[in-house]
Design a protein around this motif. Structure first.
Motif, PDB file in Angstrom:
ATOM      1  N   VAL A 266       0.736  -1.323  -0.026  1.00  0.00           N
ATOM      2  CA  VAL A 266       0.002  -0.051  -0.089  1.00  0.00           C
ATOM      3  C   VAL A 266       0.623   1.170   0.038  1.00  0.00           C
ATOM      4  CG1 VAL A 266      -2.036   1.114   1.161  1.00  0.00           C
ATOM      5  CG2 VAL A 266      -1.356  -1.187   1.498  1.00  0.00           C
ATOM      6  N   SER A 267       0.889   1.891  -1.364  1.00  0.00           N
ATOM      7  CA  SER A 267       1.560   3.330  -1.096  1.00  0.00           C
ATOM      8  C   SER A 267       1.147   4.263  -0.116  1.00  0.00           C
ATOM      9  CB  SER A 267       1.792   3.733  -2.491  1.00  0.00           C
ATOM     10  OG  SER A 267       0.440   4.161  -2.975  1.00  0.00           O
ATOM     11  N   SER A 268      -0.127   4.142  -0.041  1.00  0.00           N
ATOM     12  CA  SER A 268      -0.858   5.376   0.877  1.00  0.00           C
ATOM     13  C   SER A 268      -0.995   4.625   2.247  1.00  0.00           C
ATOM     14  CB  SER A 268      -2.286   5.557   0.478  1.00  0.00           C
ATOM     15  OG  SER A 268      -3.001   4.522   0.341  1.00  0.00           O
TER      16      SER A 268
ATOM     17  N   ASP B 233      -5.474  -0.397  -2.274  1.00  0.00           N
ATOM     18  CA  ASP B 233      -4.101  -0.379  -2.599  1.00  0.00           C
ATOM     19  C   ASP B 233      -3.880  -1.002  -3.889  1.00  0.00           C
ATOM     20  OD1 ASP B 233      -3.115  -3.054  -1.883  1.00  0.00           O
ATOM     21  OD2 ASP B 233      -4.052  -2.669  -0.245  1.00  0.00           O
TER      22      ASP B 233
END
Length: 222
Positions: free
Chosen positions: A4-6, A132
């Motif tokens: 998950v980049s966030s 994601d």
């Protein structure tokens, strides 16, 4: 492994599996003297700067991006523009927009494509269950027709991680960069560093899971 980049550090630490993979990744990073991260960053940059080839595909998965006040962000618009351009050249090309949320990134992207480029909604399928990148691809994989020739549209800084995830999921897909070329802007350089962090976390976590035979970690990336 991080997918998950966030994902915030706080939420990651609240997940036992992600916490274990993070600790294993940090240990490998220290033991390598940072070499693992350097190699990963070079790989991210190399993939971002690769010359794109014309896609020969039936389906395009368009990666979503965080919305800007309920509208596609500049990053997302670039991805959508690339998909619209290719769809305009090939009447048989189908699009799958990926990204959940409320409203979902996929739905907002579809509405933008219809309004801005006149694309028929019939050519656009939505994947709205994910939060994601890894889930984007895992869910999209189940929605694609069997043996579909697939391309993945995303930003150049994102290509390395997307393709590692796709291979991990057993997908045969062609990267389709949103931008014509990579530019050494502050935003792109910062994004490349961020991508290297998450890709390094994923790769190290996966290595640890295989080495230690941690089934609960391996299940997360199937």
């Amino acid at each position: 492994m991080s997918t998950v980049s966030s994902l915030t550090l706080r939420s990651a630490l609240a997940d036992p599996a992600l916490r274990e993979s993070l600790l294993a990744s940090l240990a490998m990073l220290v033991l390598s003297g940072g070499l693992i991260f350097l190699v990963t960053w070079i790989w991210v940059q190399a993939q971002a700067m690769r010359r794109a080839r014309a896609p020969e595909v039936d389906w395009l998965i368009v990666c979503g991006h965080v919305l800007d006040a309920g509208r596609p962000s500049a990053v997302y618009r670039a991805r959508l523009e690339r998909a619209a351009d290719l769809a305009g050249r090939d009447a048989g090309l189908q699009l799958m927009l990926a990204g959940g949320g409320e409203p979902s990134e996929a739905a907002v992207g579809r509405d933008w494509l219809v309004a801005q480029h006149g694309l028929s909604p019939e050519r656009i399928r939505l994947e709205e269950a994910s939060t994601d990148t890894f889930e984007n691809l895992r869910h999209a994989r189940t929605l694609l027709p069997a043996r579909a020739r697939t391309g993945i549209v995303t930003s150049r800084f994102h290509i390395a991680r997307v393709m590692v995830y796709a291979r991990q999921l057993g997908m045969t897909a062609q990267p389709v960069p949103a931008e014509a070329s990579w530019r050494p802007t502050v935003a792109n350089l910062a994004a490349g560093l961020r991508e290297a962090v998450f890709l390094c976390w994923f790769a190290c976590g996966r290595f640890w899971a295989r080495l230690a035979r941690r089934r609960h970690l391996l299940e997360r990336i199937r």
